[in-house]
Scaffold this motif. Sequence first.
Motif, PDB file in Angstrom:
ATOM      1  N   ILE A  71       0.869  -1.186   0.000  1.00 41.98           N
ATOM      2  CA  ILE A  71       0.000   0.000   0.000  1.00 41.98           C
ATOM      3  C   ILE A  71       0.906   1.235   0.000  1.00 41.98           C
ATOM      4  O   ILE A  71       1.674   1.441   0.943  1.00 41.98           O
ATOM      5  CB  ILE A  71      -0.925   0.017   1.227  1.00 41.98           C
ATOM      6  N   SER A  72       0.828   2.046  -1.037  1.00 46.21           N
ATOM      7  CA  SER A  72       1.796   3.138  -1.198  1.00 46.21           C
ATOM      8  C   SER A  72       1.123   4.501  -1.219  1.00 46.21           C
ATOM      9  O   SER A  72      -0.063   4.627  -1.544  1.00 46.21           O
ATOM     10  CB  SER A  72       2.603   2.948  -2.484  1.00 46.21           C
ATOM     11  N   MET A  73       1.906   5.521  -0.905  1.00 43.19           N
ATOM     12  CA  MET A  73       1.422   6.897  -0.919  1.00 43.19           C
ATOM     13  C   MET A  73       1.514   7.468  -2.326  1.00 43.19           C
ATOM     14  O   MET A  73       2.486   7.199  -3.056  1.00 43.19           O
ATOM     15  CB  MET A  73       2.244   7.748   0.051  1.00 43.19           C
ATOM     16  N   ASN A  74       0.522   8.238  -2.712  1.00 42.20           N
ATOM     17  CA  ASN A  74       0.548   8.890  -4.019  1.00 42.20           C
ATOM     18  C   ASN A  74       1.673   9.922  -4.082  1.00 42.20           C
ATOM     19  O   ASN A  74       2.065  10.480  -3.059  1.00 42.20           O
ATOM     20  CB  ASN A  74      -0.782   9.596  -4.297  1.00 42.20           C
ATOM     21  N   ARG A  75       2.131  10.191  -5.287  1.00 40.72           N
ATOM     22  CA  ARG A  75       3.143  11.229  -5.495  1.00 40.72           C
ATOM     23  C   ARG A  75       2.529  12.329  -6.360  1.00 40.72           C
ATOM     24  O   ARG A  75       1.858  12.035  -7.355  1.00 40.72           O
ATOM     25  CB  ARG A  75       4.381  10.665  -6.170  1.00 40.72           C
ATOM     26  N   HIS A  76       2.777  13.573  -5.991  1.00 39.04           N
ATOM     27  CA  HIS A  76       2.278  14.702  -6.792  1.00 39.04           C
ATOM     28  C   HIS A  76       2.794  14.604  -8.223  1.00 39.04           C
ATOM     29  O   HIS A  76       2.057  14.844  -9.185  1.00 39.04           O
ATOM     30  CB  HIS A  76       2.737  16.030  -6.188  1.00 39.04           C
ATOM     31  N   ALA A  77       4.088  14.249  -8.360  1.00 41.36           N
ATOM     32  CA  ALA A  77       4.747  14.285  -9.665  1.00 41.36           C
ATOM     33  C   ALA A  77       4.223  13.239 -10.645  1.00 41.36           C
ATOM     34  O   ALA A  77       4.486  13.323 -11.848  1.00 41.36           O
ATOM     35  CB  ALA A  77       6.256  14.119  -9.496  1.00 41.36           C
ATOM     36  N   LYS A  78       3.465  12.248 -10.156  1.00 42.20           N
ATOM     37  CA  LYS A  78       2.906  11.239 -11.058  1.00 42.20           C
ATOM     38  C   LYS A  78       1.680  11.755 -11.804  1.00 42.20           C
ATOM     39  O   LYS A  78       1.215  11.135 -12.757  1.00 42.20           O
ATOM     40  CB  LYS A  78       2.542   9.981 -10.266  1.00 42.20           C
ATOM     41  N   THR A  79       1.147  12.904 -11.373  1.00 41.63           N
ATOM     42  CA  THR A  79      -0.035  13.476 -12.020  1.00 41.63           C
ATOM     43  C   THR A  79       0.333  14.011 -13.399  1.00 41.63           C
ATOM     44  O   THR A  79       1.266  14.804 -13.542  1.00 41.63           O
ATOM     45  CB  THR A  79      -0.618  14.623 -11.172  1.00 41.63           C
ATOM     46  N   LYS A  80      -0.387  13.587 -14.405  1.00 44.18           N
ATOM     47  CA  LYS A  80      -0.121  14.053 -15.770  1.00 44.18           C
ATOM     48  C   LYS A  80      -0.635  15.474 -15.957  1.00 44.18           C
ATOM     49  O   LYS A  80      -1.715  15.819 -15.488  1.00 44.18           O
ATOM     50  CB  LYS A  80      -0.786  13.125 -16.790  1.00 44.18           C
ATOM     51  N   ILE A  81       0.149  16.297 -16.660  1.00 42.22           N
ATOM     52  CA  ILE A  81      -0.265  17.663 -16.985  1.00 42.22           C
ATOM     53  C   ILE A  81      -0.998  17.633 -18.328  1.00 42.22           C
ATOM     54  O   ILE A  81      -0.410  17.302 -19.361  1.00 42.22           O
ATOM     55  CB  ILE A  81       0.944  18.623 -17.065  1.00 42.22           C
ATOM     56  N   ILE A  82      -2.293  17.941 -18.298  1.00 43.33           N
ATOM     57  CA  ILE A  82      -3.115  17.935 -19.511  1.00 43.33           C
ATOM     58  C   ILE A  82      -3.777  19.301 -19.657  1.00 43.33           C
ATOM     59  O   ILE A  82      -4.530  19.734 -18.794  1.00 43.33           O
ATOM     60  CB  ILE A  82      -4.197  16.832 -19.459  1.00 43.33           C
ATOM     61  N   ARG A  83      -3.502  19.992 -20.747  1.00 43.09           N
ATOM     62  CA  ARG A  83      -4.032  21.333 -20.972  1.00 43.09           C
ATOM     63  C   ARG A  83      -5.562  21.329 -21.004  1.00 43.09           C
ATOM     64  O   ARG A  83      -6.183  20.502 -21.668  1.00 43.09           O
ATOM     65  CB  ARG A  83      -3.478  21.879 -22.305  1.00 43.09           C
ATOM     66  N   HIS A  84      -6.143  22.244 -20.252  1.00 43.42           N
ATOM     67  CA  HIS A  84      -7.604  22.330 -20.184  1.00 43.42           C
ATOM     68  C   HIS A  84      -8.157  23.069 -21.408  1.00 43.42           C
ATOM     69  O   HIS A  84      -7.601  24.084 -21.834  1.00 43.42           O
ATOM     70  CB  HIS A  84      -8.006  23.079 -18.916  1.00 43.42           C
ATOM     71  N   ILE A  85      -9.238  22.557 -21.950  1.00 47.65           N
ATOM     72  CA  ILE A  85      -9.915  23.210 -23.074  1.00 47.65           C
ATOM     73  C   ILE A  85     -11.128  23.951 -22.526  1.00 47.65           C
ATOM     74  O   ILE A  85     -12.037  23.339 -21.949  1.00 47.65           O
ATOM     75  CB  ILE A  85     -10.351  22.185 -24.134  1.00 47.65           C
ATOM     76  N   LYS A  86     -11.118  25.258 -22.682  1.00 43.53           N
ATOM     77  CA  LYS A  86     -12.191  26.092 -22.124  1.00 43.53           C
ATOM     78  C   LYS A  86     -13.529  25.785 -22.786  1.00 43.53           C
ATOM     79  O   LYS A  86     -13.596  25.476 -23.974  1.00 43.53           O
ATOM     80  CB  LYS A  86     -11.853  27.580 -22.311  1.00 43.53           C
ATOM     81  N   VAL A  87     -14.590  25.886 -21.996  1.00 40.54           N
ATOM     82  CA  VAL A  87     -15.939  25.685 -22.521  1.00 40.54           C
ATOM     83  C   VAL A  87     -16.210  26.726 -23.616  1.00 40.54           C
ATOM     84  O   VAL A  87     -15.790  27.879 -23.528  1.00 40.54           O
ATOM     85  CB  VAL A  87     -16.978  25.805 -21.386  1.00 40.54           C
ATOM     86  N   LYS A  88     -16.902  26.318 -24.657  1.00 39.24           N
ATOM     87  CA  LYS A  88     -17.159  27.220 -25.787  1.00 39.24           C
ATOM     88  C   LYS A  88     -18.170  28.301 -25.422  1.00 39.24           C
ATOM     89  O   LYS A  88     -19.269  27.996 -24.953  1.00 39.24           O
ATOM     90  CB  LYS A  88     -17.706  26.432 -26.978  1.00 39.24           C
ATOM     91  N   GLY A  89     -17.791  29.555 -25.643  1.00 36.01           N
ATOM     92  CA  GLY A  89     -18.696  30.697 -25.553  1.00 36.01           C
ATOM     93  C   GLY A  89     -19.723  30.631 -24.445  1.00 36.01           C
ATOM     94  O   GLY A  89     -19.400  30.496 -23.275  1.00 36.01           O
ATOM     95  N   THR A  90     -20.993  30.716 -24.836  1.00 35.41           N
ATOM     96  CA  THR A  90     -22.096  30.717 -23.863  1.00 35.41           C
ATOM     97  C   THR A  90     -22.775  29.352 -23.758  1.00 35.41           C
ATOM     98  O   THR A  90     -23.895  29.249 -23.276  1.00 35.41           O
ATOM     99  CB  THR A  90     -23.147  31.764 -24.265  1.00 35.41           C
ATOM    100  N   LYS A  91     -22.095  28.294 -24.200  1.00 38.81           N
ATOM    101  CA  LYS A  91     -22.720  26.975 -24.212  1.00 38.81           C
ATOM    102  C   LYS A  91     -23.157  26.554 -22.814  1.00 38.81           C
ATOM    103  O   LYS A  91     -22.528  26.885 -21.821  1.00 38.81           O
ATOM    104  CB  LYS A  91     -21.769  25.918 -24.798  1.00 38.81           C
ATOM    105  N   SER A  92     -24.272  25.802 -22.786  1.00 40.95           N
ATOM    106  CA  SER A  92     -24.841  25.321 -21.530  1.00 40.95           C
ATOM    107  C   SER A  92     -25.339  23.889 -21.737  1.00 40.95           C
ATOM    108  O   SER A  92     -25.741  23.524 -22.845  1.00 40.95           O
ATOM    109  CB  SER A  92     -26.014  26.216 -21.106  1.00 40.95           C
ATOM    110  N   PRO A  93     -25.313  23.062 -20.694  1.00 41.07           N
ATOM    111  CA  PRO A  93     -25.850  21.701 -20.822  1.00 41.07           C
ATOM    112  C   PRO A  93     -27.306  21.664 -21.269  1.00 41.07           C
ATOM    113  O   PRO A  93     -27.778  20.650 -21.788  1.00 41.07           O
ATOM    114  CB  PRO A  93     -25.700  21.129 -19.407  1.00 41.07           C
ATOM    115  N   TYR A  94     -28.028  22.780 -21.069  1.00 40.38           N
ATOM    116  CA  TYR A  94     -29.443  22.817 -21.450  1.00 40.38           C
ATOM    117  C   TYR A  94     -29.649  23.121 -22.932  1.00 40.38           C
ATOM    118  O   TYR A  94     -30.789  23.183 -23.388  1.00 40.38           O
ATOM    119  CB  TYR A  94     -30.184  23.852 -20.608  1.00 40.38           C
ATOM    120  N   ASP A  95     -28.556  23.328 -23.677  1.00 47.05           N
ATOM    121  CA  ASP A  95     -28.718  23.619 -25.107  1.00 47.05           C
ATOM    122  C   ASP A  95     -29.030  22.363 -25.922  1.00 47.05           C
ATOM    123  O   ASP A  95     -29.290  22.434 -27.124  1.00 47.05           O
ATOM    124  CB  ASP A  95     -27.486  24.325 -25.667  1.00 47.05           C
ATOM    125  N   GLY A  96     -28.956  21.187 -25.264  1.00 47.32           N
ATOM    126  CA  GLY A  96     -29.328  19.943 -25.941  1.00 47.32           C
ATOM    127  C   GLY A  96     -28.200  19.255 -26.675  1.00 47.32           C
ATOM    128  O   GLY A  96     -28.405  18.181 -27.241  1.00 47.32           O
TER     129      GLY A  96
END
Length: 553
Positions: free
Chosen positions: A438-463
């Motif tokens: 049973i081992s402790m997690n390491r911060h450095a093992k986390t992958k760096i993945i660039r976030h893609i911003k939500v488009k404009g005014t899009k909303s989950p209610y737009d269908g």
Amino acid sequence: MLKASLKTTTEWKTINWAKVQRKVFKLQKRIYKAVEIGDRAKAHNLQKLLVKSYYAKLLAVRKVTQDNQGKKTAGVDGKKSLTLNERMALSKNLDIKGYKAKPLRRVYIPKSNGEQRPLGIPTIRDRAMQALIKLGLEPHWEAQFEANSYGFRPGRSAQDAIEAIFLNTRYKDKWVLDADIEKCFDKINHRVLLNDLDCPHFRQIIKQWLKCGVMDNGFQETTSGTPQGGVISPLLANIALHGLGNFIEREIKGTKVIRYADDFVVLGNSQEDIYTAKRLANNWLDLYDLRIKESKTQVVHTSDGFDFLGFNIRQYKVGRYKSGKNTKGRNLGFKTLVKPSKKAVQKHYDHLKDVITKHKKAPQGALISRINPIIRGWSNYYSSVVSKEIYSKLDHLLWVALRAWIKSRTGKAFYKDLKKYFGTKGGFKWTFQTPLGISMNRHAKTKIIRHIKVKGTKSPYDGDLSYWSQRGMKLPGIKTRVKNLLQHQKGICPVCKQLFMPDDLLEIDHIIPTSRGGNDRYNNLQILHKHCHDFKTARDGSLSIHNYDEMPF
């Protein structure tokens, strides 16, 4: 009497939740579209239809009794949870006509600066009614909210706000107003908020929630603010602050306002523009009896950097080979970098040290199980920015703290003693682990993945369900295992057969429970809605991938 009770229980267990969600979402989507094209009369009629819908009432009750994190927190009536019978009875009796809100129960939680944050906890019935009204009110306002408003909205996150700032400072240096609204949730003017609500048929019931009072060493009236702790409070705060960004951008050309709840940033081309924006913001907020908190507000240049939502955004002067380039390929002379802020790093490290100190006499496995979620959550939050160097530094500091923990137990920290507590799991020479692995997690093992911003005014209610389900698989802050399972399941819950939406609570489930011989391999794991997971576990605890069709959905 017993037969009636059994029938009620069976009714709740056999509700076709997939159908319930479809029916409610269909109405919400129609409300969104009606507001989007400017047909307010149609939107209002659809809202009335939705809050009278039995399906919406069922969904509201399920949200507050099964999904919400605070589902077992009692209000003034002392009720912490409902039985299956009580859930069904509440959904059948959830009616606006004759409804009267009860006072809130005051609870205080500590803030990072040492102050106490007052929460107002409604009763379960009041929470269910708030959830019901929110089902009709949220899509109405999602069709109107500004593109750069990100806090407390479905499908939007702090990472979206940070990415918006990065995109606006990537190619040009800016002056910045980093502002915080003083006691925003506690001081909003009720009269102005109710006038801006734009849904007259909801005004009276929302007024009840605003004016219902608080039980805190006796009854106290609430004359202003939206009580923190209510289901609908964040939405009401967003409604109150809607328009601030557009007002400043319209008055000062070239400015951009990015808001996350009651924190906002104004990006301008000159220092004069920023001071003008600050004055305009105070004038606009004055309508709601609000004002900017001077102690948390600063005017800076992007070359000096500023902190926002735990991130630091700064333009570093660099040489020609490391310089950022504009859209025409020319060197800018600087590079815009986003990192975890020093304050956030120090707070995280202090938290880890505090946990280690409190577990001096605990078994190694217990310490690991306590610290791993802290490391995982913090690392995932910052996994979309320049964090590798900070992750490595934190791992080193954590190693030093753990070495001291070992010394406090053994009286020494020589190499032989360290080897009893550290192994080489994952290719690292010093991994804090038990003899069982049973081992402790390491911060450095986390992958760096660039976030893609939500488009404009899009909303989950737009269908656009395809966009939102696919987006959920790519967001940072989600465990790698969860992302892989989401991709394997194509964004669909195997139990209810519904697409996962941005505000859904998800849990990893063992298809064959470990208590019955199941393992932790991918072929024995699935992602389920939290309520679907509860249902599956309560039913038989051993749902396999081959018998989904036996479910009552």
